[in-house]
Each structure stands twice: as C-alpha cells, then as structure tokens.
Design an enzyme around this catalytic site. Structure first.
Site, PDB file in Angstrom:
ATOM      1  NE  ARG A  80      57.815   1.360 -55.709  1.00 37.53           N
ATOM      2  CZ  ARG A  80      56.792   1.968 -55.236  1.00 37.53           C
ATOM      3  NH1 ARG A  80      56.728   3.428 -54.926  1.00 37.53           N
ATOM      4  NH2 ARG A  80      55.527   1.365 -54.990  1.00 37.53           N
ATOM      5  CE1 TYR A 219      63.148  -3.282 -53.013  1.00 39.64           C
ATOM      6  CE2 TYR A 219      62.503  -1.261 -53.811  1.00 39.64           C
ATOM      7  CZ  TYR A 219      62.164  -2.689 -53.733  1.00 39.64           C
ATOM      8  OH  TYR A 219      61.165  -3.314 -54.090  1.00 39.64           O
ATOM      9  CE  LYS A 228      57.920   0.088 -59.996  1.00 44.05           C
ATOM     10  NZ  LYS A 228      56.390  -0.453 -60.599  1.00 44.05           N
ATOM     11  CG  HIS A 248      52.336   0.555 -61.610  1.00 44.90           C
ATOM     12  ND1 HIS A 248      51.833   0.659 -60.412  1.00 44.90           N
ATOM     13  CD2 HIS A 248      53.338  -0.317 -61.709  1.00 44.90           C
ATOM     14  CE1 HIS A 248      52.728  -0.022 -59.627  1.00 44.90           C
ATOM     15  NE2 HIS A 248      53.501  -0.944 -60.601  1.00 44.90           N
ATOM     16  CB  SER A 270      53.739  -1.659 -55.730  1.00 46.87           C
ATOM     17  OG  SER A 270      53.950  -0.421 -56.470  1.00 46.87           O
ATOM     18  CB  CYS A 272      47.711  -4.666 -55.751  1.00 53.60           C
ATOM     19  SG  CYS A 272      47.770  -3.661 -54.190  1.00 53.60           S
ATOM     20  CG  ASP A 295      55.924  -2.752 -62.486  1.00 56.37           C
ATOM     21  OD1 ASP A 295      55.099  -3.097 -61.667  1.00 56.37           O
ATOM     22  OD2 ASP A 295      56.945  -2.430 -62.324  1.00 56.37           O
ATOM     23  NE  ARG A 387      59.166  -6.187 -55.023  1.00 56.89           N
ATOM     24  CZ  ARG A 387      58.154  -5.676 -55.553  1.00 56.89           C
ATOM     25  NH1 ARG A 387      57.882  -6.115 -56.839  1.00 56.89           N
ATOM     26  NH2 ARG A 387      57.261  -4.897 -54.808  1.00 56.89           N
TER      27      ARG A 387
HETATM   28  P1  GDP Z   1      52.377  -7.008 -58.176  1.00 55.88           P
HETATM   29  O1  GDP Z   1      53.343  -6.342 -57.113  1.00 55.88           O
HETATM   30  O2  GDP Z   1      51.226  -6.068 -58.461  1.00 55.88           O
HETATM   31  O3  GDP Z   1      52.928  -7.521 -59.400  1.00 55.88           O
HETATM   32  O4  GDP Z   1      51.695  -8.060 -57.511  1.00 55.88           O
HETATM   33  P2  GDP Z   1      51.897  -9.748 -57.191  1.00 55.88           P
HETATM   34  O5  GDP Z   1      51.332 -10.476 -58.282  1.00 55.88           O
HETATM   35  O6  GDP Z   1      53.606  -9.877 -56.837  1.00 55.88           O
HETATM   36  O7  GDP Z   1      51.231 -10.181 -55.877  1.00 55.88           O
HETATM   37  C1  GDP Z   1      51.499  -9.412 -54.597  1.00 55.88           C
HETATM   38  C2  GDP Z   1      50.928 -10.306 -53.412  1.00 55.88           C
HETATM   39  O8  GDP Z   1      49.310 -10.552 -53.771  1.00 55.88           O
HETATM   40  C3  GDP Z   1      51.604 -11.511 -53.591  1.00 55.88           C
HETATM   41  O9  GDP Z   1      51.995 -11.981 -52.299  1.00 55.88           O
HETATM   42  C4  GDP Z   1      50.561 -12.663 -54.160  1.00 55.88           C
HETATM   43  O10 GDP Z   1      50.690 -13.753 -53.614  1.00 55.88           O
HETATM   44  C5  GDP Z   1      49.242 -11.773 -53.826  1.00 55.88           C
HETATM   45  N1  GDP Z   1      48.063 -11.935 -54.885  1.00 55.88           N
HETATM   46  C6  GDP Z   1      48.301 -11.920 -56.065  1.00 55.88           C
HETATM   47  N2  GDP Z   1      47.094 -12.152 -56.821  1.00 55.88           N
HETATM   48  C7  GDP Z   1      46.225 -12.484 -55.819  1.00 55.88           C
HETATM   49  C8  GDP Z   1      44.837 -12.953 -55.946  1.00 55.88           C
HETATM   50  O11 GDP Z   1      44.256 -13.139 -56.805  1.00 55.88           O
HETATM   51  N3  GDP Z   1      44.124 -13.109 -54.680  1.00 55.88           N
HETATM   52  C9  GDP Z   1      45.086 -12.957 -53.390  1.00 55.88           C
HETATM   53  N4  GDP Z   1      44.445 -13.142 -52.296  1.00 55.88           N
HETATM   54  N5  GDP Z   1      46.231 -12.481 -53.316  1.00 55.88           N
HETATM   55  C10 GDP Z   1      46.714 -12.409 -54.697  1.00 55.88           C
HETATM   56  P1  PGA Z   2      55.223  -4.216 -58.455  1.00 61.14           P
HETATM   57  O1  PGA Z   2      56.830  -3.521 -58.634  1.00 61.14           O
HETATM   58  O2  PGA Z   2      54.318  -3.416 -58.725  1.00 61.14           O
HETATM   59  O3  PGA Z   2      55.687  -5.450 -58.782  1.00 61.14           O
HETATM   60  O4  PGA Z   2      55.272  -4.455 -56.956  1.00 61.14           O
HETATM   61  C1  PGA Z   2      57.512  -2.957 -57.858  1.00 61.14           C
HETATM   62  C2  PGA Z   2      57.105  -1.498 -57.502  1.00 61.14           C
HETATM   63  O5  PGA Z   2      55.951  -1.030 -57.711  1.00 61.14           O
HETATM   64  O6  PGA Z   2      57.492  -0.961 -56.269  1.00 61.14           O
HETATM   65 MN    MN Z   3      55.170  -1.559 -59.896  1.00 64.69          MN
HETATM   66 MN    MN Z   4      55.037  -7.412 -59.938  1.00 68.68          MN
END
Ligand code: GDP
Ligand code: PGA
Ligand code: MN
Ligand code: MN
Length: 608
Positions: A80, A219, A228, A248, A270, A272, A295, A387
């Site tokens: 983004r 993207y 979003k 979110h 994002s 996290c 999400d 992704r």
């Molecule tokens: P989103 O973008 O908020 O959906 O986050 P994701 O679930 O896709 O996670 C983003 C990154 O953080 C990935 O590389 C995960 O492996 C990592 N991650 C997610 N949960 C945890 C956790 O509980 N502990 C750690 N250390 N890393 C995590």
């Molecule tokens: P994420 O979604 O929160 O799973 O990373 C895409 C974004 O927020 O850009």
């Molecule tokens: Mn997101």
């Molecule tokens: Mn995600």
C-alpha cells in the site's frame, strides 16, 4: 456534435441500472479501452482470465496446487502507498491531521487528466461486487471498473462478485463506484509488460459522494477497491454517519472446555498477526477456535443491545512469509485446496510456492523477482509483503455463522501492536473509555505492508491509521459515543484488552512463543469476562495475577514470562510525552475524556 463512442462490449450490459450504465459509458469514453467486459463471476470467466494471464506470462500455473497461480509484480509495486492515499472531503478539516487531503474538484481534475485514454489497448472489466452476504437486508454493493485482469481474478476471490450481485442490485440499488486503472495505456502494436503500473499513483477517496478513484498501482491494497478503500475508508464514514463501526479487525469464535462460546474481534496493524490469530490452533486442551474473518469487521448494535460483527470479505489476503504448518496449519490447509493466487513469493522447480519461514529452503528456487535463488543468496526469496489470496470458504475451521448477515455478538475486543519493549503480553482495560484510550494510543513498529521504512514505532489508533476515512479526532469521539451502548445501555458492550505478541528480550528473541500459544491469552480473556481469572491492577490497566495465565506444558522460563508480563513504570513514563504530542495533533477534536485518561495514567505512574 461528435458521434457517441462505440466500444465493443459496452452495449452488452446485463443490467438495466440507469446510473450504472451511464457511469460505465462515461468512464469508457474517458479511458478509451479497446473493449468492455461485464463480469459474471462464473467458473468459465475465471478460466478465460487466468488462461489469458498464463499465456501472457503474467501468471504461472502451479503444478503442485490445483487451480492456483504465481504472480510477480513490478518490484516497485509491492505494498500500500500511504503517501499517495488521499481523503478528498469537501472540508479539509474532515480529513483530519492523519490523512492526505486534496479538494475533491481539484483531485478529480488531476485524475481525470490521468484517466484520459489510460485504458487504451486494454480491456475494461466491469466487476459488480457485494461486501458482506448478499442476503443482508441492505447489501453493500460496489462496482469496480478496472483495466487489470489480475484485479478481476483477485476480486472474484476476495468479494462476492458477478451476475448474482447485478441481479440483486436491480435497477436502482445504491452502489459505491470504484474506478481503477493501472495507468499504462498501450499504443497500437506496443508490447505489454508482465506487470503494468505507473510511477504516478493516486489512491483517492471521496467520502461525501462515496466514490473511489485509484490510479497507477496493481498491488492488492491499492487496487482491490472493495477491501481497504470501500470496507474501511468509505465504510468508516458511513459508520460515523449511521452509528456503526468499520474496523481493521479479525473475528473469531472461541469455544471453551465447558462448551461456552465467546466471539472475539481483534485489531492489529497490517502484518501484526490478525490472520494468524483468526485461524489459530489452540495448544491447550479443550479449546477450539473457528474463523469468521481475518482483516475487517463491520460492527453494529443488535436489538438486544449487543455489538454484532460481520466480515464483509469473501477471501483471505494473507502475509505469506512466516506462514507454515507449525505457525498456521489452517492457512496451509486452506491453500492446499487450491483456487488461490500467490503474489511475490518464490516458486520451486517442481511448480509449488515457497517463502521464508516454510522450513528448510529447497536447493533452488525462482525468487519473487524471477531470478535464480539458492540458500546462499543474499536476499530473501519472497518479498516480506508477499501475499496469498484464497477463498475463505476453503478454511477448514470457518465458523457456520460466517454466512449470517446479522453477524456475531462480540464479547471481547483486543487491540495490539508490534512492540519490542514496554507493552506487556496482555492488559485488561478498566472500562470502555479506558479501552478507547488504549486503542487511540496504540503504537506499533511499521511493517512491509506499506511502502516506507520498516520498524519505526508510530501511533496507529485502533490499527486504523491508514484506514480512517475522516478526522481521527471525530473517530475517537465516535468510539467514545459507542460506549453509551444501544439505547443508552452500556452493560452489553464488549470488554477491551490490549495484547503484544512481539516483546523481546535483551538478546532480541521473542519472549512469548506466540501463534497457537496465544490461545492461553484468549483463555485468560474469557476467564476475565466470566470473572474466574485473577488480575492485578497496574498503572496501565489489569494484567494477569501470578499463576492466572495458563502456562501448563509451555516451554517458557519463569523469567521470560515475567518479562513478557512486566509493567515498567520508567518505560511507561517515557511514552507520556509521545502520547501528549499525539493527542495535541487533534486539537479541539480530541474527546476530553481521553486527556482525562492520560492524566489518570500520569498520576498512577507518579504514585507507582
Ligand atoms: P496480519 O497482516 O495482521 O494478518 O498478520 P499475519 O497474521 O499475517 O502475521 C504477520 C507476520 O507476523 C507473519 O510473518 C506471522 O508469521 C507473524 N506473526 C503472527 N502472529 C505471531 C505471533 O504470535 N508471534 C510472532 N512472533 N509472530 C507472529
Ligand atoms: P493485513 O492486510 O492487515 O492482513 O496485512 C493488508 C493490509 O492491511 O495492507
Ligand atoms: Mn489489513
Ligand atoms: Mn492478514
């Protein structure tokens, strides 16, 4: 007078919706595509589009996953672009201090010039879609016009899309017009590139007229406009005006050993941990997680006074690196069923995908830039924001309630971010207003999900910094207002918590194992709601009392656990000036109760 433009396909509209017809014609006359295709969302259409993309070497068909494809973007178009994202409200004050703003007429003038002829040599697809179930009382319709077949394929995964939507729209349904062009017109005979995009990018929102104009990027977050742009930025404005929340947040269903069910929504910035938490496989016996969304959550009060959440999306657009059978087996099972697009990951020699975190690397890969890659290569094989895009209905732990347009009643809201220091594993807010304070001051290290520097701590209120479609001060006031509850009854509001899976020891390693072990934190949350787990008051809120967090069978030293849960008054005092500076940005718009929360925190820290 000039004759009306004839564009093949323009007149083959499977709809009689006069406003939609007029808008599609207007855009076609401006952007000058070679043809117009009205998408029906069918299997055959998916096959035509993916076959064509394979022919043009935009996609590679994966031999090891059914009906799945590998895509690589231009190396400049991978995330983004927050610097290029605009909230074009009539009044600049309505965009607030956290958004880029341009007057709507000025933005439309600039972008109309860019769109002029921008689809030459390409096909313009008309993509009717619905965010949330089509069976909703008031389905939330959008129509995206795009010159990117990659976007069409992705929209078919991420939204309910096609003929059913057009039918349900009839001739007069309201819809959000979403205009997208990659901004790379082709001269006659000019060869296309695999990933057309433009150095000039605009992701523009017109909250007053509820329109979206996106230009220059292919993207996902910039181009799948239902996600979003509609479901967060425009929907947050609708929520402000109509008394609901577009957030979110993931949504999950948690069932405990005695069969008690709780619904949890969680907002993390994002990259996290939302997708991982949403699909979590608990490590503690007797607990079960089912997925509702990973999400976005739309939350409104039901007649019973509870806050109900719906996931408006139809697919998962997840961060690939770190996803593995150990960390997120349910994502792996979802992907194994196929029907997925993978973008900017690496490809194995036998036609499967690979990314960092997926165990031992193979001896040879093709990396996300199309180069040979071996374990001795200097760079990661996959972009950190690569992704997977996959149908949510393939998730083996999808909750039945996913399809219910009424949504699920939320018991707990978690806020969280990525912080190496300061923030303990879990904190319980004292009440709604304190919870809103925790959300409003949420901080996190930046990630690769947005273009720019990674690892810089910034305030990211409710994990919505890039997604609030209006003045963030008004947004805080809206959250405080939601605390009055339905018909003045705040008794049924969700309880608010703050979590941090990412605190580190002095040696840099994560103190908490995370992933499936996060079920232990969810258990404590449920037991707090039920009044059975003990907590201790600290200046920042309530944290688990010694022994109240279930760590049975967990390979974790008492020291690390203590460090993960620790509330260090000095670290928190150091945060205060940053929060003051943050709050001052909102001037009169900041609800005074949030200043009062900060004063309370200062006083408690002084007494500590
Ligand atoms: P989103 O973008 O908020 O959906 O986050 P994701 O679930 O896709 O996670 C983003 C990154 O953080 C990935 O590389 C995960 O492996 C990592 N991650 C997610 N949960 C945890 C956790 O509980 N502990 C750690 N250390 N890393 C995590
Ligand atoms: P994420 O979604 O929160 O799973 O990373 C895409 C974004 O927020 O850009
Ligand atoms: Mn997101
Ligand atoms: Mn995600």
């Amino acid at each position: 007078m000039s004759a009306p433009v004839t564009v093949p396909g323009l007149d083959q509209a499977p709809t009689a919706h006069p406003k939609l017809l007029a808008w599609v014609r207007e855009v076609a006359e401006l952007t000058r595509p070679d043809r117009v295709v009205w998408c029906d969302g069918s299997e055959g259409e998916w096959r035509r589009i993916t076959d064509e993309l394979v022919d043009k070497q935009v996609l590679v068909r994966l031999r090891q996953k059914p009906n799945s494809f590998w895509a690589r973007t231009d190396p400049s178009d991978v995330a983004r672009v927050e610097e290029r994202t605009f909230i074009c409200s009539a009044d600049e004050a309505d965009a607030g201090p956290t958004n880029n703003w341009m007057a709507p007429a000025e933005m439309k003038r600039v972008m109309t010039e860019l769109y002029d002829g921008s689809m030459r040599g390409r096909t313009m697809y008309v993509v009717p879609f619905c965010m949330g179930p089509l069976t909703a009382e008031q389905p939330m319709f959008g129509v995206e016009l795009t010159d990117s077949p990659y976007v069409v394929a992705s929209m078919r995964i991420m939204t309910r899309m096609g003929a059913d939507v057009l039918d349900r729209m009839g001739a007069d349904a309201t819809f959000v017009p979403c205009l997208h062009s990659v901004g790379a017109p082709l001269a006659p005979g000019q060869d296309d590139v695999a990933w057309p995009c433009s150095d000039t990018k605009y992701i523009s929102h017109f909250p007053d007229s509820r329109e979206i104009w996106s230009y220059g990027s292919g993207y996902g977050g910039n181009s799948l406009l239902g996600k979003k742009c509609f479901s967060l930025r425009i929907a947050s404005v609708m929520g402000r005006d109509e008394g609901w929340l577009a957030e979110h947040m993931l949504i999950l269903k948690l069932t405990g050993p005695s069969g008690q069910v709780k619904y949890v929504a969680a907002a993390f910035p994002s990259a996290c941990g939302k997708t991982n938490l949403a699909m979590l496989e608990p490590t503690i016996p007797g607990w079960k997680v089912e997925t509702l969304g990973d999400d976005i959550a739309w939350m409104r009060f039901g007649d019973d006074g509870r806050l109900y959440a719906v996931n408006p999306e139809f697919g998962l657009f997840g961060v690939a690196p770190g996803t593995d059978w150990k960390t997120n087996p349910n994502a792996m099972r979802t992907l194994a069923k196929g029907n997925s697009l993978f973008t900017n990951v690496a490809m194995t020699d036998d036609g499967d995908i690979w990314w960092e975190g997926m165990g031992e690397p193979p001896a040879h890969l093709t990396d996300w830039k199309g180069r040979d890659w071996t374990p001795s290569s200097d760079e990661p094989s996959s972009h950190p924001n690569s992704r997977f895009c996959t149908p949510i209905e393939q998730c083996p732990i999808l909750a039945d309630e996913y399809a219910d347009p009424r949504g699920v009643p939320i018991d707990a809201i978690l806020f969280g971010g990525r912080r190496k220091t300061t923030i303990p594993l879990v904190t319980e807010a004292r009440d709604w207003t304190h919870g809103v304070y925790l959300g409003a001051t949420l901080s996190s290290e930046t990630t690769a999900a947005a273009a720019g520097k990674v690892g810089v701590v910034r305030r990211d209120p409710m994990a919505m910094l890039p997604f609030i479609g209006y003045n963030a001060g008004d947004y805080f006031a809206h959250w405080i207002g939601m605390g009055k509850g339905y018909a003045g009854d705040p008794g049924k509001l969700p309880q608010i918590f703050y979590v941090n899976w990412f605190r580190r020891g002095d040696d840099g390693r994560f103190l908490w194992p995370g992933f499936g072990e996060n079920a232990r934190v969810l258990k404590w949350v449920v037991e707090r709601i039920e009044g059975t787990a003990a907590a201790v008051e600290t200046p920042i809120g309530r944290v688990p009392a010694p022994g109240s967090l279930d760590v049975e069978g967990l390979d974790l030293t008492a020291e690390d656990l203590a460090l993960a849960l620790r509330v260090d008054a000095d670290e928190w005092r150091a945060e205060i000036p940053q929060v003051v500076e943050w709050f001052e940005r909102f001037g009169d718009k900041l609800p005074s109760v949030l200043w009062a929360e900060l004063d309370g925190l200062k006083a408690r820290l002084d007494a500590a």
